[in-house]
Enzyme design. Sequence first.
Site, PDB file in Angstrom:
ATOM      1  N   LYS A 271       0.828  -1.197   0.000  1.00 29.60           N
ATOM      2  CA  LYS A 271       0.000   0.000   0.000  1.00 29.60           C
ATOM      3  C   LYS A 271       0.869   1.257   0.000  1.00 29.60           C
ATOM      4  O   LYS A 271       2.035   1.216   0.411  1.00 29.60           O
ATOM      5  CB  LYS A 271      -0.882   0.018   1.257  1.00 29.60           C
ATOM      6  CG  LYS A 271      -1.907  -1.087   1.362  1.00 29.60           C
ATOM      7  CD  LYS A 271      -2.637  -0.996   2.692  1.00 29.60           C
ATOM      8  CE  LYS A 271      -3.691  -2.092   2.827  1.00 29.60           C
ATOM      9  NZ  LYS A 271      -4.826  -1.890   1.919  1.00 29.60           N
ATOM     10  N   ARG A 345     -10.296 -11.617   1.545  1.00 24.51           N
ATOM     11  CA  ARG A 345     -11.191 -12.613   0.954  1.00 24.51           C
ATOM     12  C   ARG A 345     -10.555 -14.001   0.935  1.00 24.51           C
ATOM     13  O   ARG A 345     -11.268 -15.013   0.981  1.00 24.51           O
ATOM     14  CB  ARG A 345     -11.608 -12.165  -0.447  1.00 24.51           C
ATOM     15  CG  ARG A 345     -10.494 -12.069  -1.458  1.00 24.51           C
ATOM     16  CD  ARG A 345     -10.812 -11.144  -2.619  1.00 24.51           C
ATOM     17  NE  ARG A 345     -10.827  -9.750  -2.218  1.00 24.51           N
ATOM     18  CZ  ARG A 345     -11.102  -8.736  -3.028  1.00 24.51           C
ATOM     19  NH1 ARG A 345     -11.387  -8.979  -4.304  1.00 24.51           N
ATOM     20  NH2 ARG A 345     -11.101  -7.497  -2.602  1.00 24.51           N
TER      21      ARG A 345
END
Length: 496
Positions: A271, A345
Site C-alpha cells: 500500500k 477474501r
Amino acid sequence: MTEAAANQPVALTFTATDLDAIAKAQGLVALLAEGEAPKTPAARRLDRLTKGMVSRAMAGADWAKAKAGDSLTLAYPAGLMAEALMLVKLPRKATALEARKAGAAIGRALGPQGALVQCETHPQAAELSFGLALRAYDFSAHKSSQPPSRGPVALACSSPEAVAACAAPSAALAEGVFFTRDLVNEPANILTTDDFAARLAAMQELGLEVEILEEDDLKALGMRALLGVGQGSESPSKVVVMQWKGGPSDTAPFALVGKGVCFDTGGISIKPAGGMEEMTMDMGGAAVVAGVMRTLALRKAKANVVGLVGLVENMPDGRAQRPGDVVRSMKGDTIEVINTDAEGRLVLADVLWYTQERFKPSGMIDLATLTGAIIVALGHENTGVFSNDDALCNAFLAAAQAEGEGAWRMPMGEGYDAKLKSRVADIVNSCGRDGGSITAAHFLRRFVKDDMPWIHLDIAGTALLKTDSTLAPKGATGWGVMALNRLIRDRFEHKG
C-alpha cells in the site's frame, strides 16, 4: 453499564428523584420535554432556583429549533452549585434512538465532577443511560498522561428499580461494543495474532467455549488460502472458534465469521505509505464477531451461535506470497493471486468453508473491512450488505435500522461473477476497480454452499471514523455489534 472502557470507568446508578439534591449537584442535567416552560415538579423547582433561567432558555429560538436529543448548556446558573446546567430536549414520546442521542450528549460533556441527571418519569431512561455509556468511552491506554476520570452519574427517575432492570441487557451490549472498540483501536505491535487469540480465549470465563487452531492444524485442514496471506509474517496465523450454547442442543447454530488481519501492509502489492497506519483496523470484522459473542455470553442469550475469526498479518518478506501465485483453498478451488492486497477474501474463503463443513449452521454472516470500493460507493454512513437470501437480509436490515446502524443492500449478479474467471486457475482474487466491492462479495459467494443463507458485510467505511459520531468519539465505532445482537435476539433466540 458500569464502565465505558477498561481504562475510563463511568459509574452509573439509578436513584429516586430528590428535589433537594438539585441545588447541591456539582454537575447537573435536566431532561425537558417540548414546550416553552418547564412542566414537571423537578423542572419547575430548577427554574425557581435559577431565577427563571430555564424557562427563558426554553422560550428562546435555540430551544425551539432543537431536535430530540439536542442539548443547550447554561453557564454558571444562579442558585446552583454546578458550574453549568445542561438542558437536554427529550419529548415523552421520543424514540429509543432519540433517547440514546440525548444520553450521548451527556456522555460527551461528562467531566470529573460527574452528573445528576434529572429524568423524572421519562420511559426512555434505560436507552438514555445506554447512549451515555457508549459516548463516554475513551481509549487512552497508551497515553502517558491520562485524561481526568469521568465522574459518577446518578440518573434520577420515578422508578429506579424498574429502569435498572430494563437497562441490564444494554449493559451487556455496551460491554460487547467496548470490547470491539478496544480491539480495533489497539496498535498492531500490541494486538498481534497471539495477543488477539489470548483475549478471545479469556472469554471462556464468561461461559464461551473457545478453541484456537494453530498453523499445523490449518495445514492439516487444507487452509492454504488463509496460510498464504500470513506466510510473510513472524506472527503465526490462527483461527479462533468461539461457541455459545444457550439454545436447545438439537438446534443448529447461527454462524458469524470475521476477517482478522491484525495489520495489512498489502504484502508484495504494498500500500502507499500515507494512511497505512490505519491498517491496524483491518481486523475489524473479527473484532465485531468477538464483541457479539461477548454480549451473548454476558446476557446469557438463549441461542446457539458460533463465531469464527481468521487471524493473520499481511507483510512483505522473502517468504511472502507473490502476485501470480496460485493457492488451493480448503474447498478445493484454486485461486490465482492477482493482488496480495486483496487478502481478506482469501482468509474468509477458508474460514467460511470450514464453518459450513464443521457446524452446518442455520445461516451465516461474515464481516470484513474488505474493500476501499465500498467507501467510494457508500462513504462512511453505511455498511455494504450483500446476500443470497432475501429473508435473512431483510431481517438484518431491519435490525440495523432499529439500532441506528447504517446499512445498505448492494447488488449482485452473473455479470459480476463472470469477472472472477482466471487464465491459470479456477478464479482470481481481484478483478480490478470496477464494482470492486461487488466482485469481492462474489468471490466470497463461491465459498458459500447453495443452500446456505448468507450475508456479507463490508465494514471498511464504518468500522473506524476520523470524526466523532453520535455514539462514539473518533476512532473505532463498534459498528455491527448492536445490529447483530438484535438480529440474533429477534430471529434465532429460543423463546421457550
